[in-house]
Design a protein around this motif. Sequence first.
Motif, PDB file in Angstrom:
ATOM      1  N   ASN A  76      31.439  41.149  50.197  1.00  0.00           N
ATOM      2  CA  ASN A  76      32.255  42.331  49.942  1.00  0.00           C
ATOM      3  C   ASN A  76      31.373  43.568  49.889  1.00  0.00           C
ATOM      4  OD1 ASN A  76      34.632  40.734  49.447  1.00  0.00           O
ATOM      5  ND2 ASN A  76      33.757  40.222  47.479  1.00  0.00           N
ATOM      6  N   GLU A  77      31.871  44.664  50.437  1.00  0.00           N
ATOM      7  CA  GLU A  77      31.201  45.950  50.299  1.00  0.00           C
ATOM      8  C   GLU A  77      32.031  46.809  49.364  1.00  0.00           C
ATOM      9  OE1 GLU A  77      29.267  49.362  53.071  1.00  0.00           O
ATOM     10  OE2 GLU A  77      31.329  48.802  53.526  1.00  0.00           O
ATOM     11  N   ILE A  78      31.370  47.410  48.386  1.00  0.00           N
ATOM     12  CA  ILE A  78      32.028  48.307  47.447  1.00  0.00           C
ATOM     13  C   ILE A  78      31.464  49.695  47.693  1.00  0.00           C
ATOM     14  CG2 ILE A  78      32.444  48.831  45.027  1.00  0.00           C
ATOM     15  CD1 ILE A  78      31.772  45.810  44.493  1.00  0.00           C
ATOM     16  N   SER A 135      26.998  45.792  47.021  1.00  0.00           N
ATOM     17  CA  SER A 135      27.456  44.541  47.624  1.00  0.00           C
ATOM     18  C   SER A 135      27.909  43.600  46.520  1.00  0.00           C
ATOM     19  CB  SER A 135      26.334  43.875  48.413  1.00  0.00           C
ATOM     20  OG  SER A 135      25.984  44.659  49.513  1.00  0.00           O
ATOM     21  N   ALA A 136      28.910  42.809  46.797  1.00  0.00           N
ATOM     22  CA  ALA A 136      29.373  41.752  45.884  1.00  0.00           C
ATOM     23  C   ALA A 136      29.521  40.496  46.729  1.00  0.00           C
ATOM     24  CB  ALA A 136      30.701  42.124  45.230  1.00  0.00           C
ATOM     25  N   THR A 137      29.171  39.343  46.166  1.00  0.00           N
ATOM     26  CA  THR A 137      29.130  38.125  46.971  1.00  0.00           C
ATOM     27  C   THR A 137      30.387  37.281  46.903  1.00  0.00           C
ATOM     28  OG1 THR A 137      28.031  37.000  45.161  1.00  0.00           O
ATOM     29  CG2 THR A 137      26.631  37.970  46.858  1.00  0.00           C
ATOM     30  N   GLY A 138      31.356  37.643  46.110  1.00  0.00           N
ATOM     31  CA  GLY A 138      32.576  36.847  46.049  1.00  0.00           C
ATOM     32  C   GLY A 138      33.420  37.233  44.858  1.00  0.00           C
ATOM     33  N   PRO A 139      34.428  36.421  44.534  1.00  0.00           N
ATOM     34  CA  PRO A 139      35.306  36.751  43.417  1.00  0.00           C
ATOM     35  C   PRO A 139      34.548  36.708  42.105  1.00  0.00           C
ATOM     36  CG  PRO A 139      35.809  34.569  44.264  1.00  0.00           C
ATOM     37  CD  PRO A 139      34.796  35.175  45.181  1.00  0.00           C
ATOM     38  N   GLY A 140      35.004  37.494  41.168  1.00  0.00           N
ATOM     39  CA  GLY A 140      34.367  37.567  39.851  1.00  0.00           C
ATOM     40  C   GLY A 140      34.200  39.012  39.441  1.00  0.00           C
ATOM     41  N   VAL A 146      30.049  50.404  35.367  1.00  0.00           N
ATOM     42  CA  VAL A 146      31.473  50.148  35.596  1.00  0.00           C
ATOM     43  C   VAL A 146      31.590  48.688  35.979  1.00  0.00           C
ATOM     44  CG1 VAL A 146      33.438  50.660  37.070  1.00  0.00           C
ATOM     45  CG2 VAL A 146      31.917  52.499  36.359  1.00  0.00           C
ATOM     46  N   THR A 147      32.502  47.964  35.335  1.00  0.00           N
ATOM     47  CA  THR A 147      32.731  46.565  35.688  1.00  0.00           C
ATOM     48  C   THR A 147      33.979  46.483  36.547  1.00  0.00           C
ATOM     49  OG1 THR A 147      31.708  45.833  33.639  1.00  0.00           O
ATOM     50  CG2 THR A 147      33.076  44.240  34.794  1.00  0.00           C
ATOM     51  N   LEU A 148      33.815  45.936  37.732  1.00  0.00           N
ATOM     52  CA  LEU A 148      34.909  45.803  38.681  1.00  0.00           C
ATOM     53  C   LEU A 148      35.248  44.335  38.824  1.00  0.00           C
ATOM     54  CD1 LEU A 148      36.677  47.231  40.873  1.00  0.00           C
ATOM     55  CD2 LEU A 148      34.831  46.756  42.468  1.00  0.00           C
ATOM     56  N   SER A 149      36.508  43.996  38.643  1.00  0.00           N
ATOM     57  CA  SER A 149      36.962  42.623  38.837  1.00  0.00           C
ATOM     58  C   SER A 149      37.337  42.435  40.298  1.00  0.00           C
ATOM     59  CB  SER A 149      38.167  42.344  37.939  1.00  0.00           C
ATOM     60  OG  SER A 149      38.654  41.052  38.164  1.00  0.00           O
TER      61      SER A 149
END
Length: 70
Positions: A16-18, A32-37, A4-7
Amino acid sequence: SDLVTLSVPKPLVGPNEIVLLDMLGRPVRRWSATGPGLAELSVADVPAGMYVVRLTAPSGSFCAGLQVVH
């Protein structure tokens, strides 16, 4: 595909925690995501069904529905 691609929106910068939640609000998976994108999330081991994706950052949070179909 089992990805799944999450914007990740720009206002939610920072670490960010998803979390993938089942319909009872129980956490099923965490990423985990490190920033926008874009964040790619593997749901290969997640049973088919309806879920809620919650993204939480220091600057706020966002929730969306997700249907997993294999």
